[in-house]
Design a protein around this motif. Structure first.
Motif, PDB file in Angstrom:
ATOM      1  N   GLN A  83       0.853  -1.183   0.000  1.00  0.00           N
ATOM      2  CA  GLN A  83       0.000   0.000   0.000  1.00  0.00           C
ATOM      3  C   GLN A  83       0.884   1.226   0.000  1.00  0.00           C
ATOM      4  OE1 GLN A  83      -2.294  -0.660   3.616  1.00  0.00           O
ATOM      5  NE2 GLN A  83      -4.082  -1.084   2.359  1.00  0.00           N
TER       6      GLN A  83
ATOM      7  N   GLY B  96       0.869   5.792  -1.047  1.00  0.00           N
ATOM      8  CA  GLY B  96       0.169   6.995  -1.468  1.00  0.00           C
ATOM      9  C   GLY B  96      -0.343   7.812  -0.304  1.00  0.00           C
TER      10      GLY B  96
ATOM     11  N   LEU C 284      -2.506  11.067  -0.825  1.00  0.00           N
ATOM     12  CA  LEU C 284      -3.872  11.483  -1.133  1.00  0.00           C
ATOM     13  C   LEU C 284      -4.638  10.389  -1.861  1.00  0.00           C
ATOM     14  CD1 LEU C 284      -3.176  15.160  -2.240  1.00  0.00           C
ATOM     15  CD2 LEU C 284      -3.924  14.324  -0.015  1.00  0.00           C
ATOM     16  N   THR C 285      -3.974   9.746  -2.794  1.00  0.00           N
ATOM     17  CA  THR C 285      -4.571   8.630  -3.518  1.00  0.00           C
ATOM     18  C   THR C 285      -3.844   7.367  -3.093  1.00  0.00           C
ATOM     19  OG1 THR C 285      -5.020  10.062  -5.405  1.00  0.00           O
ATOM     20  CG2 THR C 285      -5.068   7.685  -5.789  1.00  0.00           C
ATOM     21  N   ARG C 286      -4.540   6.474  -2.414  1.00  0.00           N
ATOM     22  CA  ARG C 286      -3.933   5.215  -1.957  1.00  0.00           C
ATOM     23  C   ARG C 286      -4.015   4.191  -3.078  1.00  0.00           C
ATOM     24  NH1 ARG C 286      -0.853   4.690   2.237  1.00  0.00           N
ATOM     25  NH2 ARG C 286      -1.731   2.754   2.932  1.00  0.00           N
ATOM     26  N   THR C 287      -2.905   3.544  -3.353  1.00  0.00           N
ATOM     27  CA  THR C 287      -2.877   2.456  -4.316  1.00  0.00           C
ATOM     28  C   THR C 287      -2.250   1.243  -3.634  1.00  0.00           C
ATOM     29  OG1 THR C 287      -0.712   3.104  -5.175  1.00  0.00           O
ATOM     30  CG2 THR C 287      -2.641   3.996  -6.298  1.00  0.00           C
TER      31      THR C 287
END
Length: 168
Positions: A92, A94, A96-99
């Motif tokens: 995991q 990121g 602001l944007t979790r990928t």
């Protein structure tokens, strides 16, 4: 930061959670020191009340440099985790944007690691996990104590494969 319980399936538990090695923060630390030294030097050279605006502009520039050069890389490092459970490996990352990427242990074909000279000195390395998919292997970069993590992953993969073989 372990994998939240709400993201785990029944019977799954966390075996290990790690981040990349702290060595990735060396350059941000050097940036922090340089900005602090330069800011202190320049502030000492700028004198008088007439230059108050110049001083505040220099402080603003220093704050922006510290934010983008030190704080942002630190928070990225803090948010990037690798979690090994008894059923899968989860990456995991990121702010602001979790990928993320998930590889079930029963789909893993190969577990390899790479260490260059610096990695050997610092005790870290890159773990490369290949699964039974068309995607490229998942490189887990700069894992601290790479040998122990490699052994743990390999043992869990063998356990999963032996369970699969017994059920067939």
């Amino acid at each position: 930061m372990a994998l939240p319980r709400k993201l785990m399936v029944d019977g799954e538990h966390t075996v290990a959670t790690t981040r990349t090695h702290i060595k990735v923060l060396f350059i941000p630390f050097v940036i922090l020191l340089l900005v602090a030294l330069l800011e202190g030097f320049v502030q000492a050279k700028v004198d008088g009340e007439a230059n108050a605006t110049v001083r505040w502009i220099l402080v603003g520039i220093a704050v922006v440099l510290v934010f983008f050069g030190t704080l942002l890389p630190f928070f990225k490092w803090l948010a990037w985790t690798y979690t090994l459970t008894n059923k899968r490996i989860v990456e995991q990352k990121g702010l602001l944007t979790r990928t993320g990427r998930v590889i079930p242990l029963n789909r893993i074909n190969d577990v390899a690691f790479e260490k260059n000279l610096t990695d050997r000195i610092l005790g870290c390395g890159t773990l490369i996990i290949h699964d039974a998919s068309d995607q490229a292997g998942l490189p887990l970069k700069d894992i601290p104590r790479i040998e122990a993590f490699h052994r743990t992953v390999t043992n869990l993969v063998f356990e999963q494969q032996s369970r699969t073989d017994e059920s067939v």
